[in-house]
Design a protein around this motif. Structure first.
Motif, PDB file in Angstrom:
ATOM      1  N   UNK A  82     -15.611 -23.130  -0.841  1.00  0.00           N
ATOM      2  CA  UNK A  82     -15.045 -22.431   0.309  1.00  0.00           C
ATOM      3  C   UNK A  82     -14.001 -21.430  -0.169  1.00  0.00           C
ATOM      4  N   UNK A  83     -13.970 -20.283   0.493  1.00  0.00           N
ATOM      5  CA  UNK A  83     -12.913 -19.305   0.256  1.00  0.00           C
ATOM      6  C   UNK A  83     -12.538 -18.714   1.601  1.00  0.00           C
ATOM      7  N   UNK A  84     -11.290 -18.897   1.986  1.00  0.00           N
ATOM      8  CA  UNK A  84     -10.851 -18.260   3.222  1.00  0.00           C
ATOM      9  C   UNK A  84      -9.397 -17.842   3.110  1.00  0.00           C
ATOM     10  N   UNK A  85      -9.046 -16.896   3.981  1.00  0.00           N
ATOM     11  CA  UNK A  85      -7.685 -16.379   4.016  1.00  0.00           C
ATOM     12  C   UNK A  85      -7.063 -16.725   5.359  1.00  0.00           C
ATOM     13  N   UNK A  86      -5.798 -17.093   5.327  1.00  0.00           N
ATOM     14  CA  UNK A  86      -5.096 -17.480   6.537  1.00  0.00           C
ATOM     15  C   UNK A  86      -3.813 -16.695   6.715  1.00  0.00           C
ATOM     16  N   UNK A  87      -3.458 -16.488   7.969  1.00  0.00           N
ATOM     17  CA  UNK A  87      -2.175 -15.879   8.325  1.00  0.00           C
ATOM     18  C   UNK A  87      -1.477 -16.837   9.279  1.00  0.00           C
ATOM     19  N   UNK A  88      -0.423 -17.462   8.823  1.00  0.00           N
ATOM     20  CA  UNK A  88       0.347 -18.373   9.664  1.00  0.00           C
ATOM     21  C   UNK A  88       1.336 -17.545  10.470  1.00  0.00           C
TER      22      UNK A  88
END
Length: 278
Positions: A82-88
């Motif tokens: 899995x590869x994902x980007x997050x913005x909290x």
């Protein structure tokens, strides 16, 4: 490998942290459990097909989402990498950026294309066209900067939320009312309408998350950390910890890495590095 970036000054009043989660092989729900953070999150998947387990059961995660605050623990798993980007996002950011109250997506998510239209696909394609993590962080920052309100307004709620973070949840509701010279009823209404939980709930969640973050950091004894955050003994803290993560604190103190320890507990630490509203 997991990386993160603290947002620039222009975004620090809206964004807590931009991060990458890169899981090289199959992973389980138990390995990828996440506790409530008191915030909304933008998530964009670039590789893999993850399954999300929440109070609504198990379902496949979309390529991109804007999610609200999940009060129960949720988790995800995958049969491959899995590869994902997050913005909290900070609690009031979803409204300022997208005109969506965090309260309206509590324990839920919206597909990002339902929020920003074809820009969602455009952003994901831009991320896929570059390989370097830092360049992807740049693209996400640029996307957010373009969404900034022309004339941002800071309300009582903004000031109070930042004060809670600044104090790491070590304060009382009456302190908030006195700080802004507002009534408790007014404050509770604002929290309920915008964030979906009471000021007291938010204070307790922030305090708990900062406590977990410092335990994961491992620079002080658990006993000293609990005393600093006002837990009168270990069982007082563990009662809340068990609700989210079971009875074993080694998820934070042990040598084995997990997403909670590596990524999500650190999101709280970022707030001491961000700037706050005046």
């Amino acid at each position: 490998m997991h990386k993160h970036r603290i947002p620039p000054k222009d975004l620090s009043h809206l964004v807590k942290r931009i991060y990458e989660v890169n899981i090289p092989g199959p992973s389980t729900f138990e390995e990828n459990r996440i506790i409530p953070m008191g915030t909304g999150t933008i998530s964009i998947s670039l590789k893999g097909d993850s399954r999300v387990k929440s109070i609504d059961g198990i379902h496949h995660a979309p390529n991109y989402t804007l999610s609200g605050q999940y009060f129960p623990t949720f988790s995800f798993a995958s049969d491959g990498p899995l590869l994902f980007y997050g913005i909290a996002l900070k609690p009031t950011a979803s409204y300022k950026l997208f005109d969506i109250y965090l309260a309206d997506i509590q324990n839920d998510f919206i597909k990002l294309d339902e929020v920003i239209g074809e820009e969602a696909d455009q952003l994901r394609n831009q991320l896929l066209q570059v390989d370097e993590t830092e360049k992807r962080f740049d693209l996400l920052e640029d996307f957010l900067i373009q969404k900034l309100p022309v004339s941002p307004k800071y309300t009582h709620l903004d000031v109070i939320v930042d004060l809670i973070y600044q104090k790491q949840g070590i304060l009382k509701v009456k302190d908030l009312c006195e700080h802004e010279d507002i009534s408790r009823r007014y404050l509770e209404k604002k929290f309920s309408n915008h964030l979906g939980f009471t000021p007291g709930q938010f204070i307790r969640q922030v305090r708990f998350n900062f406590t977990c973050a410092q335990i994961a950091e491992g620079t002080e004894s658990v006993k000293d950390i609990l005393m600093k955050f006002g837990y009168y003994d270990r069982s007082h803290f563990m009662k809340q910890f068990k609700k989210y993560y079971g009875s074993n604190l080694s998820v934070l103190t042990g040598d084995k890495n997990n997403l909670f320890k590596l990524i999500f507990s650190r999101i709280m630490r970022t707030d001491s590095e961000n700037s706050f509203h005046p």
